[in-house]
Design a protein around this motif. Structure first.
Motif, PDB file in Angstrom:
ATOM      1  N   ASN A 184      27.506  54.853 -89.928  1.00  0.00           N
ATOM      2  CA  ASN A 184      28.164  55.542 -88.831  1.00  0.00           C
ATOM      3  C   ASN A 184      27.321  55.311 -87.575  1.00  0.00           C
ATOM      4  N   SER A 185      27.820  54.489 -86.669  1.00  0.00           N
ATOM      5  CA  SER A 185      27.023  54.110 -85.500  1.00  0.00           C
ATOM      6  C   SER A 185      26.783  55.277 -84.545  1.00  0.00           C
ATOM      7  N   VAL A 186      27.658  56.284 -84.577  1.00  0.00           N
ATOM      8  CA  VAL A 186      27.503  57.431 -83.677  1.00  0.00           C
ATOM      9  C   VAL A 186      26.388  58.348 -84.160  1.00  0.00           C
ATOM     10  N   THR A 187      26.429  58.711 -85.433  1.00  0.00           N
ATOM     11  CA  THR A 187      25.433  59.634 -85.982  1.00  0.00           C
ATOM     12  C   THR A 187      24.185  58.919 -86.487  1.00  0.00           C
ATOM     13  N   GLY A 188      24.312  57.623 -86.816  1.00  0.00           N
ATOM     14  CA  GLY A 188      23.199  56.889 -87.401  1.00  0.00           C
ATOM     15  C   GLY A 188      23.033  57.128 -88.884  1.00  0.00           C
ATOM     16  N   ASN A 189      24.005  57.770 -89.520  1.00  0.00           N
ATOM     17  CA  ASN A 189      23.911  58.055 -90.948  1.00  0.00           C
ATOM     18  C   ASN A 189      24.335  56.858 -91.791  1.00  0.00           C
TER      19      ASN A 189
END
Length: 301
Positions: A184-189
């Motif tokens: 997930n590029s937004v959260t970095g997860n």
């Protein structure tokens, strides 16, 4: 110049030894498009190198400790993972500024490969022994927070992201595997780990890697004399045989991002092995018809 032949597609690539560095453990190449130069490290000699392809000139900074991973961090600055801590390096003055100590309670560990994602977060991992797999993968965010992203690794190595940023790849070298995760590029997860490339039946080990614009994985094979290109199913597409035993990592650079730079090592080789692999530790490059992905740097808030 050595001509590499891809027998699968009948293509020919001219391989050049662009720098007779004779590094002990050349690693971590990153292309800096703002300066048109290649940064790379010699881990055990504590050196961060700057190679200028236009002139062939190479210079280095002695950072005083094992250096496992680097990334740009703005003008005239790098972020680095040394043996057990993060630092900034001013590439104008050579001054090293501490950021954060990590894994100080694990004296047998040291930090290894790392890269930044498109959001400017610095990902880096550690390496441990096979008997005690205490290595981890970390994410250092723009706000200065540190996150443990994976544990139970032996040697956290070659990492990268797919062009659509939906997949994250991570290598555990002694296990002969490259893993894929949902990203997930937004959260970095990251989540849903699965095996992408399985080389357990091979005698060599996947090391550093890079991803091209088509989403294919280029992995340097430690003790394998080659770099292999895999598709997203983990199938071999191309094998570039090299004149050195210990390729360590690779990245795309040049103005068109079509030059593949390959770092190599000489550490641990016997005299007989060095005679067979005389250029071990040197920096190689070859012009391809494949385009790499941009290299991202660390971005502070």
């Amino acid at each position: 110049m050595v001509l590499l032949v891809d027998k699968m597609n009948e293509l020919q690539y001219p391989l050049q030894n662009v720098l007779e560095a004779r590094a002990r453990l050349g690693e971590g190449p990153i292309w800096d498009s703002s300066q048109n130069l290649l940064y790379w490290v010699d881990v055990y000699n504590h050196r961060v190198h700057q190679f200028h392809p236009a002139t062939g000139k190479n210079s280095f900074f002695d950072v005083g400790d094992v250096v496992g991973a680097i990334a740009t961090a703005g003008a005239d600055r790098l972020i680095m993972a040394l043996r057990d801590h993060l630092v900034f390096l001013n590439t104008h003055t050579g001054v090293v500024t501490p950021i954060l100590e990590i894994e100080g309670n694990l004296p047998n560990n040291r930090f290894n490969d790392g890269k930044c994602d498109s959001q400017g977060r610095f990902w880096f991992g550690s390496m441990s022994s096979l008997e005690k797999p205490h290595a981890s993968l970390y994410r250092y965010d723009n706000d200065g927070s540190l996150h443990v992203m994976e544990t139970g690794l032996t040697v956290s190595n070659g990492l990268g992201w797919s062009p659509d940023e939906k997949t994250f790849y991570l290598t555990d070298s002694p296990h002969h595997k490259i893993y894929a995760y949902d990203f997930n590029s937004v959260t970095g997860n990251i989540s849903n780990r699965r095996i992408c490339v399985d080389l357990t039946n091979e005698s060599f080990y996947p090391d550093g890697l890079t991803i091209d614009s088509e989403g294919h994985i280029w992995s340097a094979m430690w003790d394998g004399w080659c770099v292999i290109r895999f598709n997203t199913k983990g199938e071999e597409m191309l094998r570039l045989n090299l004149p050195v035993q210990l390729p360590t990592s690779c990245t795309f650079g040049g103005k068109d991002l079509q030059t593949l730079y390959i770092t190599t090592a000489s550490v641990g080789l016997s005299q007989a092995e060095i005679e067979k692999s005389f250029s071990s530790g040197d920096l190689f490059a070859l012009q391809t018809d494949v385009t790499g992905l941009p290299t991202y740097g660390f971005q502070e808030l």
